[in-house]
Design a protein around this motif. Sequence first.
Motif, mmCIF file in Angstrom:
data_model
loop_
_atom_site.group_PDB
_atom_site.id
_atom_site.type_symbol
_atom_site.label_atom_id
_atom_site.label_comp_id
_atom_site.label_asym_id
_atom_site.label_seq_id
_atom_site.Cartn_x
_atom_site.Cartn_y
_atom_site.Cartn_z
ATOM 1 N N THR A 13 0.844 -1.201 0.000
ATOM 2 C CA THR A 13 0.000 0.000 0.000
ATOM 3 C C THR A 13 0.873 1.242 0.000
ATOM 4 O O THR A 13 2.023 1.216 0.471
ATOM 5 N N PRO A 14 0.350 2.358 -0.506
ATOM 6 C CA PRO A 14 1.125 3.607 -0.480
ATOM 7 C C PRO A 14 1.520 4.042 0.931
ATOM 8 O O PRO A 14 2.621 4.556 1.141
ATOM 9 N N VAL A 15 0.634 3.825 1.899
ATOM 10 C CA VAL A 15 0.931 4.216 3.285
ATOM 11 C C VAL A 15 2.163 3.463 3.788
ATOM 12 O O VAL A 15 3.068 4.059 4.391
ATOM 13 N N TYR A 16 2.191 2.185 3.542
ATOM 14 C CA TYR A 16 3.323 1.363 3.984
ATOM 15 C C TYR A 16 4.615 1.853 3.323
ATOM 16 O O TYR A 16 5.608 2.095 4.003
ATOM 17 N N TYR A 17 4.589 2.013 2.000
ATOM 18 C CA TYR A 17 5.808 2.420 1.292
ATOM 19 C C TYR A 17 6.245 3.836 1.658
ATOM 20 O O TYR A 17 7.439 4.114 1.759
ATOM 21 N N ASN A 18 5.291 4.742 1.887
ATOM 22 C CA ASN A 18 5.659 6.092 2.328
ATOM 23 C C ASN A 18 6.349 6.058 3.683
ATOM 24 O O ASN A 18 7.362 6.724 3.891
ATOM 25 N N ASN A 19 5.779 5.297 4.610
ATOM 26 C CA ASN A 19 6.358 5.257 5.959
ATOM 27 C C ASN A 19 7.735 4.614 5.972
ATOM 28 O O ASN A 19 8.662 5.131 6.611
ATOM 29 N N ILE A 20 7.874 3.505 5.284
ATOM 30 C CA ILE A 20 9.189 2.853 5.291
ATOM 31 C C ILE A 20 10.197 3.691 4.502
ATOM 32 O O ILE A 20 11.375 3.743 4.851
ATOM 33 N N GLY A 21 9.728 4.400 3.479
ATOM 34 C CA GLY A 21 10.611 5.318 2.752
ATOM 35 C C GLY A 21 11.100 6.448 3.643
ATOM 36 O O GLY A 21 12.277 6.805 3.631
ATOM 37 N N TYR A 22 10.195 7.002 4.440
ATOM 38 C CA TYR A 22 10.574 8.074 5.353
ATOM 39 C C TYR A 22 11.559 7.563 6.399
ATOM 40 O O TYR A 22 12.489 8.272 6.803
ATOM 41 N N ARG B 297 13.493 4.678 -3.503
ATOM 42 C CA ARG B 297 12.912 3.452 -4.037
ATOM 43 C C ARG B 297 11.518 3.206 -3.438
ATOM 44 O O ARG B 297 10.567 2.906 -4.152
ATOM 45 N N TYR B 298 11.382 3.387 -2.120
ATOM 46 C CA TYR B 298 10.084 3.172 -1.473
ATOM 47 C C TYR B 298 9.071 4.260 -1.846
ATOM 48 O O TYR B 298 7.887 3.974 -2.058
ATOM 49 N N PHE B 299 9.537 5.504 -1.930
ATOM 50 C CA PHE B 299 8.627 6.576 -2.327
ATOM 51 C C PHE B 299 8.113 6.362 -3.747
ATOM 52 O O PHE B 299 6.942 6.615 -4.041
ATOM 53 N N LEU B 300 8.967 5.886 -4.623
ATOM 54 C CA LEU B 300 8.534 5.618 -5.995
ATOM 55 C C LEU B 300 7.531 4.462 -6.054
ATOM 56 O O LEU B 300 6.593 4.489 -6.854
ATOM 57 N N LYS B 301 7.708 3.458 -5.199
ATOM 58 C CA LYS B 301 6.720 2.378 -5.128
ATOM 59 C C LYS B 301 5.367 2.927 -4.691
ATOM 60 O O LYS B 301 4.318 2.546 -5.232
ATOM 61 N N GLU C 295 3.857 4.836 -7.634
ATOM 62 C CA GLU C 295 3.314 3.939 -8.656
ATOM 63 C C GLU C 295 1.927 3.431 -8.263
ATOM 64 O O GLU C 295 1.056 3.283 -9.120
ATOM 65 N N LEU C 296 1.709 3.168 -6.996
ATOM 66 C CA LEU C 296 0.413 2.675 -6.528
ATOM 67 C C LEU C 296 -0.651 3.772 -6.490
ATOM 68 O O LEU C 296 -1.831 3.503 -6.712
ATOM 69 N N ASP C 297 -0.237 5.002 -6.183
ATOM 70 C CA ASP C 297 -1.189 6.113 -6.070
ATOM 71 C C ASP C 297 -0.508 7.421 -6.463
ATOM 72 O O ASP C 297 -0.020 8.157 -5.602
ATOM 73 N N PRO C 298 -0.494 7.746 -7.767
ATOM 74 C CA PRO C 298 0.187 8.966 -8.230
ATOM 75 C C PRO C 298 -0.438 10.265 -7.696
ATOM 76 O O PRO C 298 0.231 11.296 -7.661
ATOM 77 N N VAL D 211 0.926 12.951 0.091
ATOM 78 C CA VAL D 211 2.039 12.614 0.985
ATOM 79 C C VAL D 211 3.224 12.116 0.162
ATOM 80 O O VAL D 211 4.369 12.510 0.396
ATOM 81 N N THR D 212 2.929 11.280 -0.826
ATOM 82 C CA THR D 212 3.995 10.776 -1.696
ATOM 83 C C THR D 212 4.649 11.925 -2.441
ATOM 84 O O THR D 212 5.883 11.988 -2.538
ATOM 85 N N ALA D 213 3.851 12.850 -2.957
ATOM 86 C CA ALA D 213 4.393 14.006 -3.688
ATOM 87 C C ALA D 213 5.300 14.842 -2.790
ATOM 88 O O ALA D 213 6.397 15.247 -3.199
ATOM 89 N N ARG D 214 4.870 15.076 -1.545
ATOM 90 C CA ARG D 214 5.707 15.849 -0.602
ATOM 91 C C ARG D 214 7.000 15.114 -0.278
ATOM 92 O O ARG D 214 8.067 15.718 -0.163
ATOM 93 N N ASN D 215 6.901 13.796 -0.100
ATOM 94 C CA ASN D 215 8.103 13.024 0.213
ATOM 95 C C ASN D 215 9.096 13.031 -0.948
ATOM 96 O O ASN D 215 10.300 13.134 -0.735
ATOM 97 N N LEU D 216 8.580 12.923 -2.156
ATOM 98 C CA LEU D 216 9.480 12.993 -3.326
ATOM 99 C C LEU D 216 10.094 14.381 -3.448
ATOM 100 O O LEU D 216 11.276 14.516 -3.815
ATOM 101 N N GLU D 217 9.341 15.415 -3.139
ATOM 102 C CA GLU D 217 9.876 16.782 -3.137
ATOM 103 C C GLU D 217 10.947 16.925 -2.061
ATOM 104 O O GLU D 217 11.981 17.551 -2.270
#
Length: 174
Positions: free
Chosen positions: A120-129, A142-146, A149-152, A156-162
């Motif tokens: 899930t995006p939540v899981y990958y965002n948290n482990i990426g952080y 790598r985790y943020f990109l996963k 991919e699941l939820d463009p 939260v993903t956009a902020r983490n990639l930024e």
Amino acid sequence: MVEIRARTRCIAFLMASGAILAGCQSSSFDGLAAFGDSAKTLEDDSAVAFYKNDELITNGKLQFQEKNYGKSYAIYKRAVDVFPEDPAAWLGFAASADMVARFDTSDRAYQRLSRMIGNTPVYYNNIGYSHLLRGDLPGARRYFLKAYELDPANEVTARNLELMRNSVNFAQRG
């Protein structure tokens, strides 16, 4: 007549036994309370914790938002003990462990979460952080990109990639 004597002896024996037992204290009876239940039922249990369904999670979130990471860590640790199958408890526990640099603990929590909400995006965002906090920028990316991919459309993903982009563009100053 013989029968009456036998009954009289039996009653006398039972009364004598009762008198003997009344004068003794037996440890086998010390632990009994009224109605034969354990004496522990009479003990003060005011220290026993009772939690509403979401009380620990709500308090943990509040402490985390207030940046009281040590407190949120302790609350979420209790939450995963009380609710071992609740992903919200494990997510909060992992994030709090990350914020107090207990990466060994957060790794175990993320391992547990992988079985619960692994893809899930939540899981990958948290482990990426978590990897970002450790300074592992390639792993974090790598985790943020996963997650992306699941939820463009996930903000939260956009902020983490930024955040990743900024951490690469600007050198850290101590």
